[in-house]
Design a protein around this motif. Structure first.
Motif, PDB file in Angstrom:
ATOM      1  N   LEU A  90       0.831  -1.209   0.000  1.00  0.00           N
ATOM      2  CA  LEU A  90       0.000   0.000   0.000  1.00  0.00           C
ATOM      3  C   LEU A  90       0.864   1.256   0.000  1.00  0.00           C
ATOM      4  O   LEU A  90       0.600   2.214  -0.745  1.00  0.00           O
ATOM      5  CB  LEU A  90      -0.919  -0.016   1.225  1.00  0.00           C
ATOM      6  CG  LEU A  90      -1.957   1.104   1.319  1.00  0.00           C
ATOM      7  CD1 LEU A  90      -2.965   0.998   0.177  1.00  0.00           C
ATOM      8  CD2 LEU A  90      -2.674   1.051   2.663  1.00  0.00           C
ATOM      9  N   ILE A  91       1.913   1.246   0.823  1.00  0.00           N
ATOM     10  CA  ILE A  91       2.819   2.400   0.879  1.00  0.00           C
ATOM     11  C   ILE A  91       3.490   2.628  -0.467  1.00  0.00           C
ATOM     12  O   ILE A  91       3.562   3.760  -0.963  1.00  0.00           O
ATOM     13  CB  ILE A  91       3.881   2.197   1.989  1.00  0.00           C
ATOM     14  CG1 ILE A  91       3.222   2.252   3.367  1.00  0.00           C
ATOM     15  CG2 ILE A  91       4.982   3.262   1.882  1.00  0.00           C
ATOM     16  CD1 ILE A  91       4.146   1.868   4.508  1.00  0.00           C
ATOM     17  N   MET A  92       3.960   1.545  -1.095  1.00  0.00           N
ATOM     18  CA  MET A  92       4.674   1.696  -2.359  1.00  0.00           C
ATOM     19  C   MET A  92       3.736   2.059  -3.509  1.00  0.00           C
ATOM     20  O   MET A  92       4.134   2.758  -4.444  1.00  0.00           O
ATOM     21  CB  MET A  92       5.441   0.416  -2.692  1.00  0.00           C
ATOM     22  CG  MET A  92       6.567   0.084  -1.705  1.00  0.00           C
ATOM     23  SD  MET A  92       7.549   1.523  -1.184  1.00  0.00           S
ATOM     24  CE  MET A  92       8.096   2.166  -2.756  1.00  0.00           C
ATOM     25  N   ILE A  93       2.477   1.606  -3.460  1.00  0.00           N
ATOM     26  CA  ILE A  93       1.506   1.990  -4.496  1.00  0.00           C
ATOM     27  C   ILE A  93       1.260   3.496  -4.445  1.00  0.00           C
ATOM     28  O   ILE A  93       1.069   4.140  -5.488  1.00  0.00           O
ATOM     29  CB  ILE A  93       0.182   1.214  -4.310  1.00  0.00           C
ATOM     30  CG1 ILE A  93       0.362  -0.243  -4.754  1.00  0.00           C
ATOM     31  CG2 ILE A  93      -0.947   1.867  -5.098  1.00  0.00           C
ATOM     32  CD1 ILE A  93      -0.857  -1.112  -4.488  1.00  0.00           C
ATOM     33  N   PHE A  94       1.310   4.068  -3.247  1.00  0.00           N
ATOM     34  CA  PHE A  94       1.139   5.520  -3.121  1.00  0.00           C
ATOM     35  C   PHE A  94       2.431   6.264  -3.463  1.00  0.00           C
ATOM     36  O   PHE A  94       2.425   7.254  -4.200  1.00  0.00           O
ATOM     37  CB  PHE A  94       0.697   5.878  -1.703  1.00  0.00           C
ATOM     38  CG  PHE A  94       0.708   7.360  -1.434  1.00  0.00           C
ATOM     39  CD1 PHE A  94      -0.302   8.177  -1.919  1.00  0.00           C
ATOM     40  CD2 PHE A  94       1.741   7.946  -0.708  1.00  0.00           C
ATOM     41  CE1 PHE A  94      -0.287   9.550  -1.696  1.00  0.00           C
ATOM     42  CE2 PHE A  94       1.756   9.311  -0.469  1.00  0.00           C
ATOM     43  CZ  PHE A  94       0.743  10.107  -0.967  1.00  0.00           C
ATOM     44  N   MET A  95       3.565   5.786  -2.910  1.00  0.00           N
ATOM     45  CA  MET A  95       4.808   6.538  -3.018  1.00  0.00           C
ATOM     46  C   MET A  95       5.414   6.522  -4.417  1.00  0.00           C
ATOM     47  O   MET A  95       6.059   7.499  -4.822  1.00  0.00           O
ATOM     48  CB  MET A  95       5.836   5.986  -2.020  1.00  0.00           C
ATOM     49  CG  MET A  95       5.507   6.272  -0.573  1.00  0.00           C
ATOM     50  SD  MET A  95       5.300   8.040  -0.220  1.00  0.00           S
ATOM     51  CE  MET A  95       6.911   8.680  -0.665  1.00  0.00           C
ATOM     52  N   THR A  96       5.235   5.436  -5.161  1.00  0.00           N
ATOM     53  CA  THR A  96       5.885   5.348  -6.475  1.00  0.00           C
ATOM     54  C   THR A  96       5.368   6.407  -7.449  1.00  0.00           C
ATOM     55  O   THR A  96       6.170   7.165  -8.014  1.00  0.00           O
ATOM     56  CB  THR A  96       5.739   3.934  -7.063  1.00  0.00           C
ATOM     57  OG1 THR A  96       6.251   2.984  -6.119  1.00  0.00           O
ATOM     58  CG2 THR A  96       6.519   3.806  -8.362  1.00  0.00           C
TER      59      THR A  96
END
Length: 446
Positions: A90-96
């Motif tokens: 979830l964090i990487m889906i937002f941060m990327t």
């Protein structure tokens, strides 16, 4: 075990290490300096028009640090594998995509993902996140194969300790100076060297001459401009950057001293004393108060004691602030302490020391010592010239950082080792056969 299962296991463990180490390191470096993370979040709020939320930046910073650190350690220890994998994805889906936007439009100079410990460009951050996103996808689908270091019945206690440690560490560092200082103004830093770039290693410029002839403009260099040809009419000369060089670690460092009228009711003049301060062979105290209106005055009397001590032993004492002259006059009228006030850039002051106010001791432009307001030397500690006091003794910051890391690692890992021992003694001895144990763990992870 066939080759496909081996390959799958290797891929999962590699992804687990990539996610775990990166998240833990990123969370730790930001937790060391939560106020620095706070200022970076405020930069984001300003860039996207959310300045109204600046007051929430500190709790958001602490939450971000704790979540990132906890997810990283959870992943390394293999606890709550299913939910940890979901959180990482979830964090990487937002941060990327967010860091892609930062790379393209550059609203802030760097993302601040590793604090001041390791600064990378927005494009480097985006490419890093591509790798992390791929690792997070692998872990999301195959989380059940992640090796766990504790039995499921001990997960809650380990998780509670990790989160509690993260919160306590952030809160502690937000009230004092960072336990490990990654900033250019750390103790031992030679400011004149950090403000300049070695000759020949900076940006390279060349003169460009613009001439016009028959309505056509053309650029020339120093070697071929037509100064003897009267048919060309000179239009302009510009300095053109032809090669980027090294950048100084410190920019925008400028100290402008303010001169009060005899009755201290107005400011009559100002003078740039940056070189004077940095080149002085005398001890110089810099009281850092980026905002006088927001300053914590609990320990103000200690700064008065230091100011009086400096006058007695003929040291320099300046109060550096980013407050306006009107605010300075109002504050000085309410607090008759007779400080020598100087104006300096707000971000520079916030970088120099996180406490508002704080104190820095310089000599020959080298940072000898620094204190947050809660640790500013009290009157009884100022009983002799600085050369005879431990306040001015040279500090081996590398050795100090090593000792600090040893203490932090001990505080963090010793309780976890005790929990590991309890887990082995209480639960692992009672584990059912492999098949039933796997079902129990899978149920806990679900």
């Amino acid at each position: 075990m066939d080759s496909k299962k081996i390959l799958k296991k290797v891929l999962v463990e590699l992804s687990r290490i990539i996610i775990g180490v990166t998240f833990t390191f990123s969370g730790f470096t930001k937790s060391v300096d939560p106020m620095g993370t706070t200022y970076k979040i405020q930069d984001y709020f300003t860039a996207f028009g959310f300045e109204a939320f600046n007051s929430l930046a500190l709790p958001v910073a602490i939450a971000l640090c704790v979540v990132e650190f906890s997810v990283g350690v959870f992943m390394l220890f293999g606890i709550y594998r299913k939910w940890t994998s979901r959180m990482a994805l979830l964090i990487m889906i937002f941060m990327t995509p967010f860091t892609l936007y930062l790379a393209i439009f550059n609203p802030v100079s760097d993302c601040g993902c590793f604090g001041d410990a390791f600064v990378i460009t927005n494009w480097q951050t985006f490419f890093k996140n591509i790798i992390l996103l791929a690792a997070a996808i692998v872990l999301f689908f195959w989380h059940e194969t992640i090796t766990n270091l504790y039995t499921g019945k001990f997960y809650w206690l380990v998780a509670f300790y990790i989160i509690a440690f993260g919160i306590a560490f952030c809160v502690y560092n937000s009230n004092v100076e960072p336990v490990i200082d990654f900033r250019p103004y750390k103790i031992g830093a030679n400011l004149p060297e950090l403000i300049s770039v070695e000759e020949g290693k900076g940006d390279v410029y060349e003169n460009v001459f613009i001439y016009e002839k028959n309505g056509e403009k053309k650029e020339f260099s120093d070697d071929n401009y037509p100064w003897q040809d009267s048919t060309w009419i000179f239009v302009d000369r510009i300095n053109k950057l032809v090669k980027e060089g090294e950048k100084p670690q410190i920019t925008d460092f400028e100290i402008n001293r303010l001169y009060f009228s005899p009755d201290r009711k107005e400011i009559e003049d100002e003078e740039n004393i940056t070189s004077e301060v940095l080149e002085s062979s005398n001890y110089t105290f810099l009281m850092i108060a980026y905002s006088l209106s927001e300053m914590n005055e609990t320990y103000l009397s200690r700064f008065e004691d230091v100011n009086n001590y400096a006058k007695e032993y003929h040291y320099d004492f300046y109060c550096l602030t980013a407050s306006s002259t009107t605010e300075i006059l109002e504050w000085d009228d309410e607090n008759p302490v007779n400080f020598i006030f100087c104006q300096t850039d707000s971000r520079t002051l916030k970088t120099m020391i996180r406490s508002n106010p704080g104190l820095i001791l310089l000599k020959n432009g080298v940072v000898i010592n620094k204190w947050p307001d809660i640790r500013v030397p009290a009157e009884e500690q100022l009983s002799a010239p600085l050369d005879k006091l431990p306040l001015s003794q040279k500090i081996d910051t590398q050795e100090q950082n090593k000792n600090t890391m040893l203490v932090l690692l001990s505080i963090f890992f010793i309780p976890l080792l005790l929990l590991t021992s309890l887990d082995l003694l209480i639960f692992r001895k009672k584990q059912p056969p492999m098949e039933n144990s796997k079902k129990t763990t899978d149920n806990i992870n679900s």
